[in-house]
Design a protein around this motif. Sequence first.
Motif, PDB file in Angstrom:
ATOM      1  N   ARG A 167      -7.468  17.218   4.566  1.00 26.28           N
ATOM      2  CA  ARG A 167      -8.389  16.084   4.716  1.00 26.28           C
ATOM      3  C   ARG A 167      -7.577  14.811   4.918  1.00 26.28           C
ATOM      4  O   ARG A 167      -6.485  14.674   4.405  1.00 26.28           O
TER       5      ARG A 167
ATOM      6  N   TYR B 247       5.180  16.504   7.216  1.00 28.76           N
ATOM      7  CA  TYR B 247       3.853  17.101   7.273  1.00 28.76           C
ATOM      8  C   TYR B 247       3.552  17.495   8.712  1.00 28.76           C
ATOM      9  O   TYR B 247       4.089  16.911   9.660  1.00 28.76           O
TER      10      TYR B 247
ATOM     11  N   PHE C 228       9.241  13.365   4.651  1.00 27.88           N
ATOM     12  CA  PHE C 228       7.809  13.596   4.876  1.00 27.88           C
ATOM     13  C   PHE C 228       7.625  14.414   6.150  1.00 27.88           C
ATOM     14  O   PHE C 228       7.478  13.852   7.228  1.00 27.88           O
TER      15      PHE C 228
ATOM     16  N   ALA D 291       0.855  -1.187   0.000  1.00 34.60           N
ATOM     17  CA  ALA D 291       0.000   0.000   0.000  1.00 34.60           C
ATOM     18  C   ALA D 291       0.892   1.239   0.000  1.00 34.60           C
ATOM     19  O   ALA D 291       2.093   1.157   0.248  1.00 34.60           O
ATOM     20  N   LYS D 292       0.298   2.377  -0.286  1.00 34.36           N
ATOM     21  CA  LYS D 292       1.082   3.624  -0.294  1.00 34.36           C
ATOM     22  C   LYS D 292       1.774   3.804   1.049  1.00 34.36           C
ATOM     23  O   LYS D 292       1.202   3.466   2.086  1.00 34.36           O
ATOM     24  N   PRO D 293       2.980   4.386   1.077  1.00 35.78           N
ATOM     25  CA  PRO D 293       3.711   4.601   2.335  1.00 35.78           C
ATOM     26  C   PRO D 293       2.900   5.417   3.336  1.00 35.78           C
ATOM     27  O   PRO D 293       3.059   5.272   4.562  1.00 35.78           O
TER      28      PRO D 293
END
Lengths: 258, 295, 301
Positions: A257, A223, A221, A185-187
């Motif tokens: 979101r 975020y 990443f 699945a996506k990281p």
Amino acid sequence: MKNKILGVLLLVAMGVAKVPLEDRVAATLKAADLRDAPIPLSLQEAMGQMAFTAALGGLRSLVASITYLRAYVAFEDRDWGRVDSLMTLTTRMQPREAMYWDEAAWHMAYNAATSTQQREDLRAAIRNKDFRDYVLRGLKIVQEGLVYNPNNPKLLVREAEIYRDRLKDPRPAAEAFLLAAKNGAKPFYERMGAYELVKLGEPPDLQQAYEILKRHYDKGFRYPSVLRDLDILERKLNIPVGQRVGQPLPPSPQPRRK
Amino acid sequence: MDAPSPSASPTPAVTVENLTKVFKSGFTKKPLLAVKQLSFEVKAGEVYGLIGPNGCGKSTTMKVMLGLLKATQGRATIFGRDSEEVASRQDVGFLPENPYFYKHLSGRETLNFYGRLCGLRGAELKDRTEAMLELTGLTHAAERRVGGYSKGMLQRVGLGQALIHEPRLLILDEPTAGVDPVGSRRIRDLILELKQRGITIVVTSHLLEQMQEVCDRVGIMSNGRMVSEGKLEELISVENQTELILQDAPPELLAKIRALVQEAGGKSQVVSEGKPRTTLEKLFLQSTTQTGDGE
Amino acid sequence: MSSASTRSAYTSFSPGRIWTMATHTVTQLIRMRILVFMGIISMVIVIAAFAFPAVSPEQQLKLLKDWTFGALQVFFVIIAIAATGLLIPRDLEDRTLYTTLSKPVPRYEYLIGKLLGVMLLLGSGLLLMDLVFSLMLYVKQSLIISSQIAALEKEQAATPENIAFIKDLNSRFGLTYSLHGAVWAIFLKASVVAAVSLLISCFASSTLFTILVGIAFVIAGQGQALLREWFLDKMSGFWQKFLSGAIAVFCPDLTLFDIAEPAIRGEIIPLGVLTEVTGIALLYIVGYTSVAYLFFVEKEL
Ligand SMILES: Nc1ncnc2c1ncn2[C@@H]1O[C@H](COP(=O)(O)OP(=O)(O)O)[C@@H](O)[C@H]1O
Ligand SMILES: [Mg+2]
């Protein structure tokens, strides 16, 4: 006449000789994972004779796509019972098609559950019970799908999301997210797993969460949610101040979101 | 394709030896004896007529000669080769009874197709196709689909495909049946022309008088058997009579002739006297100007 | 009769004659408007590509593939049966066989030519349909990728990683070589069905009979594995065993050619599998055609 007899003999000889060869090709197909289990005969009644025959005739995916579209129409009509039975037919017809399991679970755990919850004509207790029933039905569907498609990332993500969003159960949610990430699945979903681990609060979980988020941080990443959870984790795990990278959310958080 | 030399060739063009053909058909499987112990021989260069009523076994015999049917007993040979050998068909052209072709092809494509099956290619194929269109008078209709052809035109396509590979033997099954007198005349003229070129022809008909002017020899069949066979003149001439046709003869001359006959005495006598009537066919041929379909 | 002949002498096996028969058969079938089927299939493909904008992008791709392969499967098997059934019985009924076989054409060449013609038609039809399908799927896939990337950008999540992921996912669910492999398998299946129909038409003499029996064979061939298991496991009666044995012996196992489903799912079909499947198809085709010849050579015309 002689040739005709010869013809019949040849036909029979070929018929007998071909069976082992056919078995061999069938085995090759099976080994390459290109053969699906036969359709359960029990579906015949639910599907109708025509569709069942067509499905037997190598048109399974066509028949499944039609029941799928019928389920979609039922979904638009908010006829949840029908959605469930048609999606069940669809998934039974093509159990190896993860998309169908995923969508069937989503219909139940999200669409059906939310729509009952919004029904004003029902008493709160009944609404809540129905909500939970639909969510559990969705969970059951996705888990059944995982039996046919072990470690399928799409289905694992769906399972995790149902645990996280609908049942508020972080542990299985975290497990499913992490397993999904491990299986392609996506990281992004690995971070989702980490966030769930943070919610659990036990030291080993926190440690695992920290390792994941730090790794993502190092890969770039950065975020706000990564920084926020790293901040929490670093404090709880007593990471030396010099190595800390996390920071609490800024006062007016970015609307993001998911 | 050697130059034809009819009489020099020792092998007969066709032999049929003790041919018997039994059909087992229908649900009852009742055997039907279509041809019984039939034997005949056609010499190279000859025109041979096989005549007899409908259902007497003419077409069946021809189909055996072409390997379309298997003989129950006996055999047929074409230029010495057994008719069951495919190779024997190289030298044969066949016009079936009421021929029918792939109706989606044009006349030219049809001839082209059969030419190819006979091994013709390239320029030769093209030349032969055009020559056959010319010969059968179909050039004007060459582009039209065969499905729209009249019966006479189909017959002519049939002749074209039978002749396309310049066979040494031509087998024609009822070539004039159902064809108008002009077409029929043409076919008979063609047979005579081909005969001149040394091509052996086997032709069937149930119309006797149409055959008499083209055939060298005829065999008469009935119920699957050969009942009579021989040279045409031998079979039909009335040996002890003589016909005399005069033009613009005054009555006095006729009276003189009668007197002469009487004087001669003996057994000679005038059997009949009258005006010869033209045949309806001749009348038809003289009075119609149309020379064929669509022309 | 004077022209010095350049034509080839008669040989008992001539590829040239077979080719003549085959191309003639193709012309015949095309002029029987068999191409209408290609139009119908193309329409199905185009409709399937754009008809269901509401469902998820992946489902849209899947629907396109499902419907295309469904249509190919159905129509090409029908074409195989109908085309073959229309050929020999029609030649017999119309007596066009007389003129053809009275030429120096061995009967096996006639049969091989007819079958080859049908296979040529099936092959070129499938090639054409594969092109239409590939084009539609490619267009659809590109549209989906660009709309998904646009959505990512709106969410400010258009990282190279996410974009690569979307492209990867779509290429797995979009156009793959395995899909062409599945089209090849449909060609093989249709060719086997044509060979079986050819055999049937050699002892049947009507088109309708050939088509009906051909359909029965397809059903039996399609359900063979299932029927075998079903009968042998659940019933012990002699007749059931006999029947299932007869089906196994006389019918080709057509399920061996059903590899469209995994290909649609994104599974990779290895070359080795395709080779084996091609091998068994050749065995069927050669076998049934040989039997057909043995029946046809004795046919009374
Ligand atoms: N394929 C067949 N099956 C059964 N009977 C046949 C077949 N062909 C011809 N016959 C029969 O054989 C007899 C001879 O037919 P045929 O050779 O066509 O006669 P002809 O050409 O002299 O009119 C007829 O009684 C006919 O009904
Ligand atoms: Mg006749």
